[in-house]
Scaffold this motif. Sequence first.
Motif, short mmCIF file in Angstrom:
data_model
loop_
_atom_site.label_atom_id
_atom_site.label_comp_id
_atom_site.label_asym_id
_atom_site.label_seq_id
_atom_site.Cartn_x
_atom_site.Cartn_y
_atom_site.Cartn_z
N HIS A 250 0.87 -1.39 -0.15
CA HIS A 250 0.07 0.09 0.08
C HIS A 250 0.80 1.23 0.07
CE1 HIS A 250 -3.31 -2.67 0.87
NE2 HIS A 250 -3.97 -1.61 0.42
N TYR B 156 1.98 1.89 -3.63
CA TYR B 156 0.93 2.10 -4.36
C TYR B 156 0.86 3.84 -4.25
CZ TYR B 156 -0.93 -2.53 -4.44
OH TYR B 156 -1.06 -3.82 -4.77
N TYR C 178 5.69 -2.38 -7.52
CA TYR C 178 6.24 -3.41 -6.57
C TYR C 178 7.40 -4.16 -7.05
CZ TYR C 178 6.07 -7.05 -2.86
OH TYR C 178 6.40 -7.71 -1.84
#
Length: 194
Positions: free
Chosen positions: A90, A93, A99
């Motif tokens: 998260h 993001y 990632y």
Amino acid sequence: MDYESNSRKGSEFTNIPYTSCNLGSIDVSYFVISNGEAAHFSFDKFRDVIRVATRYLNNVIDVNEYPILKIEETTKAIRPIGLGMMGIAHALYLLGIPYNSQEGYDFIQKLSRTLTLASMWESVAIAKETGKSYPAFDWNTFVKANQRFFDIDPLLLDAISTYGIANSCNTTIAPTGSISFIANRSGGIEPVFA
């Protein structure tokens, strides 16, 4: 299958017999700051929370109720804590970092390094305040097990030489299955799978 044979095959966490480790995880997504500008990660705030969490987990060792005396004695002799992280996917993001990218790997490496070194420094501060290392502290064993951190931060080794360190272990990266689910965050260092 008995515990002994199962533990030799691998596990999420290994420890010596008759001990325990108090685990806690920090949701790193809370340190992503965006004030209408490009998002950035506040490592200063992250370090502040690491210091508080390290002290908290260290104190839990003293107030825990242990199932048997041998576990209490062993745990208090080595004083292991396992401070970890969740919400890494998260955070990535929010930062706009893929990632599975070199930038993502570098960010996670910096997070992990910060977590471990800041927790170890706080453990040294606790030892300085109390005037002692954890009871089973052995200089040679500890330095050998943690040399990779001292290569990064030689001043930490000097501080431990002077003041000692309160905990034999400081960090672990657990999957944080239940707590990350409750917090609605990605678990441990894992991506969001669906």
